[in-house]
Design an enzyme around this catalytic site. Structure first.
Site, PDB file in Angstrom:
ATOM      1  N   GLY A 163       0.929  -1.291  -0.086  1.00 12.60           N
ATOM      2  CA  GLY A 163      -0.303   0.400   0.250  1.00 12.60           C
ATOM      3  C   GLY A 163       0.785   0.889  -0.097  1.00 12.60           C
ATOM      4  O   GLY A 163      -0.116   2.736   0.089  1.00 12.60           O
ATOM      5  N   PRO A 199       4.203  -4.891  -0.828  1.00 17.45           N
ATOM      6  CA  PRO A 199       4.264  -4.126  -2.064  1.00 17.45           C
ATOM      7  C   PRO A 199       3.903  -4.599  -3.613  1.00 17.45           C
ATOM      8  O   PRO A 199       4.899  -5.338  -3.821  1.00 17.45           O
ATOM      9  CB  PRO A 199       5.345  -3.357  -1.834  1.00 17.45           C
ATOM     10  CG  PRO A 199       6.730  -4.880  -1.828  1.00 17.45           C
ATOM     11  CD  PRO A 199       5.922  -5.479  -0.537  1.00 17.45           C
ATOM     12  N   GLY A 200       3.400  -3.398  -4.250  1.00 19.61           N
ATOM     13  CA  GLY A 200       2.975  -3.590  -5.779  1.00 19.61           C
ATOM     14  C   GLY A 200       3.655  -1.918  -5.957  1.00 19.61           C
ATOM     15  O   GLY A 200       3.844  -2.660  -7.214  1.00 19.61           O
ATOM     16  N   ARG A 201       2.655  -1.149  -5.818  1.00 24.73           N
ATOM     17  CA  ARG A 201       2.308   0.115  -6.385  1.00 24.73           C
ATOM     18  C   ARG A 201       4.148   0.742  -6.648  1.00 24.73           C
ATOM     19  O   ARG A 201       4.629   1.286  -7.801  1.00 24.73           O
ATOM     20  CB  ARG A 201       1.711   1.221  -6.179  1.00 24.73           C
ATOM     21  CG  ARG A 201       0.921   2.000  -7.473  1.00 24.73           C
ATOM     22  CD  ARG A 201       0.650   2.688  -5.933  1.00 24.73           C
ATOM     23  NE  ARG A 201      -0.904   1.958  -5.525  1.00 24.73           N
ATOM     24  CZ  ARG A 201      -1.887   2.664  -6.544  1.00 24.73           C
ATOM     25  NH1 ARG A 201      -2.549   2.790  -7.202  1.00 24.73           N
ATOM     26  NH2 ARG A 201      -3.169   1.841  -5.480  1.00 24.73           N
ATOM     27  N   TYR A 223     -10.995   6.090 -10.944  1.00 20.61           N
ATOM     28  CA  TYR A 223     -10.626   6.145  -8.736  1.00 20.61           C
ATOM     29  C   TYR A 223     -10.687   7.707  -8.753  1.00 20.61           C
ATOM     30  O   TYR A 223      -9.753   8.358  -7.689  1.00 20.61           O
ATOM     31  CB  TYR A 223      -9.454   5.599  -8.196  1.00 20.61           C
ATOM     32  CG  TYR A 223      -9.346   4.392  -7.816  1.00 20.61           C
ATOM     33  CD1 TYR A 223     -10.197   3.653  -7.440  1.00 20.61           C
ATOM     34  CD2 TYR A 223      -8.458   3.186  -8.821  1.00 20.61           C
ATOM     35  CE1 TYR A 223     -10.087   2.144  -7.667  1.00 20.61           C
ATOM     36  CE2 TYR A 223      -7.916   2.749  -8.787  1.00 20.61           C
ATOM     37  CZ  TYR A 223      -9.479   1.897  -8.731  1.00 20.61           C
ATOM     38  OH  TYR A 223      -8.670   0.100  -8.707  1.00 20.61           O
ATOM     39  N   CYS A 274     -16.484   5.355 -25.824  1.00 16.57           N
ATOM     40  CA  CYS A 274     -17.245   5.619 -26.208  1.00 16.57           C
ATOM     41  C   CYS A 274     -17.888   6.568 -24.394  1.00 16.57           C
ATOM     42  O   CYS A 274     -18.829   5.937 -24.715  1.00 16.57           O
ATOM     43  CB  CYS A 274     -18.345   5.347 -26.911  1.00 16.57           C
ATOM     44  SG  CYS A 274     -17.564   5.242 -28.474  1.00 16.57           S
ATOM     45  N   GLU A 275     -17.001   6.921 -23.850  1.00 15.33           N
ATOM     46  CA  GLU A 275     -17.766   7.434 -22.400  1.00 15.33           C
ATOM     47  C   GLU A 275     -17.095   8.650 -22.222  1.00 15.33           C
ATOM     48  O   GLU A 275     -16.110   9.192 -22.528  1.00 15.33           O
ATOM     49  CB  GLU A 275     -17.423   6.748 -21.920  1.00 15.33           C
ATOM     50  CG  GLU A 275     -17.590   5.313 -21.623  1.00 15.33           C
ATOM     51  CD  GLU A 275     -18.315   4.721 -20.720  1.00 15.33           C
ATOM     52  OE1 GLU A 275     -18.413   5.618 -19.836  1.00 15.33           O
ATOM     53  OE2 GLU A 275     -18.485   3.334 -19.931  1.00 15.33           O
ATOM     54  N   TYR A 309      -1.222  -0.897 -11.994  1.00 13.84           N
ATOM     55  CA  TYR A 309      -3.273  -1.807 -12.815  1.00 13.84           C
ATOM     56  C   TYR A 309      -3.333  -0.575 -13.139  1.00 13.84           C
ATOM     57  O   TYR A 309      -4.748   0.007 -13.692  1.00 13.84           O
ATOM     58  CB  TYR A 309      -3.487  -0.924 -10.840  1.00 13.84           C
ATOM     59  CG  TYR A 309      -3.268  -1.645  -9.494  1.00 13.84           C
ATOM     60  CD1 TYR A 309      -3.543  -2.775  -9.438  1.00 13.84           C
ATOM     61  CD2 TYR A 309      -1.838  -0.593  -8.904  1.00 13.84           C
ATOM     62  CE1 TYR A 309      -3.273  -2.625  -8.269  1.00 13.84           C
ATOM     63  CE2 TYR A 309      -1.910  -1.078  -7.795  1.00 13.84           C
ATOM     64  CZ  TYR A 309      -2.583  -2.514  -6.814  1.00 13.84           C
ATOM     65  OH  TYR A 309      -1.923  -2.812  -5.989  1.00 13.84           O
TER      66      TYR A 309
HETATM   67  N1  LLP Z   1      -1.410  -7.226  -0.344  1.00 15.53           N
HETATM   68  C1  LLP Z   1      -2.766  -6.986   0.200  1.00 15.53           C
HETATM   69  C2  LLP Z   1      -3.588  -8.238   0.577  1.00 15.53           C
HETATM   70  C3  LLP Z   1      -3.460  -6.281  -0.835  1.00 15.53           C
HETATM   71  O1  LLP Z   1      -5.186  -6.449  -0.974  1.00 15.53           O
HETATM   72  C4  LLP Z   1      -2.643  -5.340  -2.484  1.00 15.53           C
HETATM   73  C5  LLP Z   1      -3.387  -4.095  -2.878  1.00 15.53           C
HETATM   74  C6  LLP Z   1      -1.173  -5.399  -2.017  1.00 15.53           C
HETATM   75  C7  LLP Z   1      -1.277  -5.984  -1.290  1.00 15.53           C
HETATM   76  C8  LLP Z   1      -0.631  -4.257  -2.541  1.00 15.53           C
HETATM   77  O2  LLP Z   1      -1.033  -3.448  -2.605  1.00 15.53           O
HETATM   78  P1  LLP Z   1       0.222  -1.568  -3.474  1.00 15.53           P
HETATM   79  O3  LLP Z   1       0.995  -1.934  -2.640  1.00 15.53           O
HETATM   80  O4  LLP Z   1       0.088  -1.914  -4.735  1.00 15.53           O
HETATM   81  O5  LLP Z   1      -0.785  -0.540  -3.122  1.00 15.53           O
HETATM   82  N2  LLP Z   1      -6.561  -0.804  -8.511  1.00 15.53           N
HETATM   83  C9  LLP Z   1      -6.297  -0.178  -7.365  1.00 15.53           C
HETATM   84  C10 LLP Z   1      -5.571  -0.557  -6.141  1.00 15.53           C
HETATM   85  C11 LLP Z   1      -6.240  -1.862  -6.030  1.00 15.53           C
HETATM   86  C12 LLP Z   1      -5.036  -2.255  -4.633  1.00 15.53           C
HETATM   87  C13 LLP Z   1      -5.596  -3.408  -4.383  1.00 15.53           C
HETATM   88  N3  LLP Z   1      -4.899  -4.294  -2.923  1.00 15.53           N
HETATM   89  C14 LLP Z   1      -5.706   1.360  -8.257  1.00 15.53           C
HETATM   90  O6  LLP Z   1      -5.177   1.071  -9.257  1.00 15.53           O
HETATM   91  O7  LLP Z   1      -5.396   1.963  -7.364  1.00 15.53           O
END
Ligand code: LLP
Length: 447
Positions: free
Chosen positions: A247, A290-292, A333, A360-361, A389
């Protein structure tokens, strides 16, 4: 647009990433095009590895939902991180990339029996159990396979993080996890501890995404550690692992001020260690997901400018050849992005325009009100920080094919996801015999 990673403006005034001229990339691979900066992706992995693993012995599991394909699996493996996967499709992808399954955490609030069976068959490192239904199901499936499932329990700590409503997850009113406050979590632990075919290692929580306040993380760590202490007192069982989710926010546009990965690590691990010391218990091993913050800044999307509609005194719309199909985040978002004109990256802005997609939106807008040099059809627009994402949430609305992705570094560009073709778009369509134009032919081909 803020230049970051390996971005620079070259002698021709073009935006360059990974030593590749983006205007050339657009010509060679077509647009829209996702460009992934290999060096920055790897550097972000390394920052996490250094801050968490080398400094504290903590685990780092890359959240694949942010960006996943075979090449990304290989980068993550080479950088020594694990993978957080949430579906059979993600498991399959990692497996096909021959990712070491012991480093995988398998998530999801409604894993199907087939997905759980696959996770057991692949021998993933951990299954993150979300609810009672799954706990019972998993115990049964593992028994049938004469194996034990290595699990942690996902808990809902009851924390409201400051982020968009749709990407908050830690509050009690959430579809995820077992609630601590009402006793569900404790009941699940007791049940798990008496089960024959599951081995409980600890807990998981995740408060949300695109979070800047480290205080929310420190608070979450304390709430979780209060619970670790309570469970220890009541059952004598001590959690060995505390997965605090992902997150961490990133810079998208002016005003975004994310903390560093080291500050994030110090906050989380510090809070867990302090709470453990206060209670006189051994601190559980911290894991983060971490993802994002790993893939987000490493991605840039290239578009070609087409129609420009000026409504004097109102707004100038600049339409590009992609939009919500390849980046649904602004529509979902109200996400903000920055951009530059890749073929004239050295020029100063002269006007304020809004960048529209081609769906088309009316809601298919990528950027409202951005100052750019005067644009014309054929210009290449580069939108930055689209690594997370975007590709994973891309869709085929209006039957737009999904873009290709190239991995760039040291002046090389390799295709890592091929562009969808029109033939791909109809490849899953089936025409029942009675609807076919040439019925005789169709009966023959149906046989
Ligand atoms: N762990 C869990 C259990 C999660 O649900 C998520 C993200 C992560 C880790 C990774 O979070 P990050 O580090 O990427 O923030 N589609 C949305 C974000 C959805 C996040 C879902 N879960 C967007 O585009 O902002």
């Amino acid at each position: 647009m803020k230049l970051h990673g390996t971005m620079r403006i070259n002698e021709r005034g073009h935006l360059e990433i990974g030593g590749c001229d983006t205007v050339e990339l657009a010509r060679r691979f077509g647009t829209p095009l996702y460009v992934l900066d290999e060096q920055l992706f790897r550097q972000n992995c390394r920052d996490y590895y250094a801050a968490f693993t080398q400094k504290y012995g903590a685990g780092v599991i890359y959240a694949a939902k942010a960006l996943l394909n075979l090449a990304v699996c290989r980068l993550v493996e080479e950088e020594g991180l694990g993978l957080d996967l949430v579906s059979g499709g993600e498991l399959y992808t990692a497996r096909q990339a021959r990712f070491p399954m012991g480093r995988v955490y398998f998530h999801g609030n409604n894993k199907s029996p087939e997905e759980l069976a696959l996770a057991l068959e692949y021998k993933v490192g951990r299954i993150v159990v979300d609810n009672f239904y799954e706990l019972e199901l998993l115990n049964r499936l593992a028994g049938e396979k004469h194996t034990a499932a290595e699990i942690i329990l996902r808990l809902t700590p009851g924390i409201e993080a400051h982020t968009h409503e749709y990407i908050k997850t830690g509050q009690i009113d959430s579809k995820f996890g077992l609630v601590i406050e009402n006793g569900q979590a404790l009941a699940a632990i007791k049940r798990a501890l008496e089960m024959k075919n599951v081995r409980l290692h600890g807990f998981h929580c995740h408060i949300g995404s695109q979070i800047f306040e480290l205080a929310s993380y420190a608070h979450c760590a304390r709430v979780m550690m209060d619970f670790v202490g309570q469970v220890h007192r009541e059952t004598g069982w001590l959690a060995g692992e505390l997965n605090l989710g992902g997150g961490l926010g990133i810079y998208y546009a002016t005003g975004d001020r994310p903390p560093t990965v080291q500050e994030y690590a110090d906050t989380l691990v510090g809070a867990v260690a302090a709470a453990a010391a206060e209670r006189g218990i051994k601190a559980p091993r911290v894991v983060v997901e971490p993802g994002r913050s790993i893939c987000g800044p490493a991605g840039t999307t290239l578009y070609t400018v087409g129609a420009i509609k000026d409504i004097p005194g109102v707004r100038k719309y600049v339409a590009v050849d992609g939009g919500m199909g390849d980046n649904p985040r602004p529509a979902l978002y109200q996400a903000r992005y920055e951009a530059c004109v890749a073929n004239r990256a050295d020029q100063s802005p002269t006007e304020v325009v809004s960048v529209a997609g081609k769906c088309c939106e009316s809601g298919d807008m990528l950027i409202w009100d951005i100052a750019l040099p005067s644009l014309e059809a054929g210009d290449i627009l580069a939108v930055s920080c689209t690594g997370a994402y975007n590709y994973t949430m891309a869709m085929n609305y209006n039957r737009l094919p999904r873009p290709a992705m190239v991995l760039v570094g040291d002046g090389r560009a390799d295709l890592i996801v091929a562009r969808e073709t029109y033939a791909d778009l109809i490849s899953h369509d089936r025409l029942p015999a009675r609807l076919r134009k040439d019925k005789r032919l169709s009966v023959a081909s149906a046989r």
